[in-house]
Design a protein around this motif. Structure first.
Motif: not given
Length: 467
Positions: A250, A272, A274, A292, A294, A296, A310, A319-322, A342
């Motif tokens: 986190k 996170d 991103r 998350d 995204r 990256t 996930s 709402q999915q992150k990946g 994702n």
């Protein structure tokens, strides 16, 4: 008889002394009247006539010539001495100029030496001050007050910017602080957020990219000043951050620069990431569940045995992150767990995904050109419109996989399981080791694209006659 003798009274007879005196008196009176008249008419002319008369009376021709020679010689001597004096003056001026230049050069050398001494003294003073600042800030990391520790962390960041040669010493110190304060616990199952001071360290480490140019310039200037040699900014900046075996669950690492970082066995669950730069990072054994990723950059990163699945119940929900649009080109993802990940629009070209688990993952619109997916598990995954041209899919499992509009041109299908897969509008032209029985095990296989030879084996009309 001369004219003068004819004018003397008495003729040829010898005149008396008295006669001479009278005659001279008359001549003087006559001359006096004549000169008086000339002075009244033209004073200058009178003076000239007098001087010429005196000159002609006093000197004969030989004496005048001798005097003129003497005057000419004197003029020549005077001119010679004047020339000698001029040459001496010029030489003196040139010598004075040389002496002035020498004095100026000596003054310039003294000024340069004084400037160097001043810079050396200044640098030594700054180094002493930085050493004191570093020592105090490092000692404050052990404070029991969290706010004091956080202040010390940001003070170390300031020192890393001000003192390029201490930059990596400080980065290594902060990395060691994370490894000590947030170690990975084997029995840890839940994603516990990192502490505030660890997050502060990650922020400092992560934003090295924002000041990389400044640091690189200072490093180059420092090295060139001390050693007189030019150095590359890249050699001093591109070094590895050691965060292995740490708990970074986190953590907020948005836009962080972790290029080449050692993240082996690191817990990044729920982090996170991103826009994070993880190119060439070592993520062997790392867990990224719910992270998350995204946008990256994971190009050339090593993901062997990594877990990126996930945990969300709806892997395709809004709402999915990946790893949406993540750059994973040439990434080593062998045996990586990407279940439910994702990967929409991700770049996985030339990536190594041998024996990787991508079951139930969404890879729609991704680029897997020339990727290796040997023995990979792609069951129940979504590959809608995915580019798999020239991919190696030998022994891969594509059971119930959605492959609509996929590009399989020149891909290798040796013993690939396509049972239950939806291959409508997929392009299999030029596929290697593709057997008709494999195709017929898929759904909607009649609506896929094949070359004429395969269409004949499948009992389909040629593409020309079909059109």
């Amino acid at each position: 008889m001369t004219d003068k003798e004819k004018s003397i009274p008495g003729g040829n007879s010898e005149p008396s002394l008295e006669t001479y005196r009278k005659w001279f008196a008359q001549q003087e009176a006559s001359e006096h009247r004549y000169l008086k008249y000339l002075r009244w008419m033209n004073p200058c002319y009178a003076r000239k006539r007098i001087s010429q008369r005196i000159w002609s009376d006093l000197l004969d021709k030989e004496r005048r010539e001798a005097i003129q020679v003497i005057i000419s010689a004197a003029s020549i001597i005077t001119a010679t001495f004047a020339a000698i004096g001029l040459v001496a003056t010029v030489n003196n001026a040139a010598e004075e100029r040389k002496q002035s230049e020498k004095r100026l050069n000596l003054n310039a050398e003294r000024l340069e030496l004084d400037s160097r001494r001043f810079e050396d003294d200044k640098r030594l003073t700054q180094e002493r001050l930085i050493t004191d600042r570093f020592t105090k800030a490092a000692s404050l990391l052990e404070s029991k007050d969290r706010s004091v520790r956080i202040a010390a962390i940001f003070a170390l960041e300031r020192i890393a910017i001000d003192s390029p040669k201490d930059h990596w010493t400080i980065m290594e110190l902060l990395s060691a602080y994370v490894r000590e304060k947030s170690p990975l616990l084997i029995q840890e199952k839940t994603a516990i957020s990192v502490s505030y001071d660890v997050q502060a360290v990650l922020t400092v480490i992560g934003r090295r990219g924002a000041v990389s140019e400044t640091i690189g310039q200072k490093i180059s200037h420092y090295i060139s000043t001390v050693s007189g040699q030019q150095t590359s900014q890249k050699n001093y900046y591109d070094r590895e951050i050691d965060l292995r075996n740490t708990n970074l669950s986190k953590a907020n690492l948005i836009g962080a620069n972790l290029s080449g970082a050692d993240l082996r066995n690191t817990n990044l669950n729920g982090a996170d990431l991103r826009n994070t730069n993880l190119s060439k990072a070592n993520l062997i054994g790392a867990t990224l569940s719910g992270a998350d990723l995204r946008n990256t950059n994971l190009s050339d990163a090593v993901f062997s045995n990594a877990n990126v699945h996930s945990p969300l119940p709806n892997p395709y929900g809004p709402q999915q992150k990946g790893l949406i649009r993540a750059n994973l080109s040439k990434a080593d993802l062998r045996e990586a767990n990407l279940s439910r990940a994702n990967l929409i629009g991700a770049n996985l070209s030339s990536a190594f995904l041998n024996e990787a688990n991508l079951s139930k993952s969404n890879v729609s619109g991704a680029n897997l050109n020339s990727a290796e997916l040997i023995s990979a598990n792609l069951s129940d995954a979504t590959f809608f419109g995915t580019n798999l041209s020239s991919a190696k899919l030998s022994d891969a499992k594509l059971k119930r996989t959605i492959c609509e509009f996929c590009d399989f041109r020149n891909a290798t299908f040796f013993r690939t399981d396509l049972s239950g897969a939806d291959v409508s509008d997929a392009d299999f032209r030029g596929a290697i080791f593709l057997h008709p029985d494999q195709i017929k095990g898929a759904n909607s296989w009649r609506y896929a694209k094949y070359n004429d030879a395969m269409r004949e084996k499948l009992g389909l009309p040629s593409e020309t006659s079909a059109n």
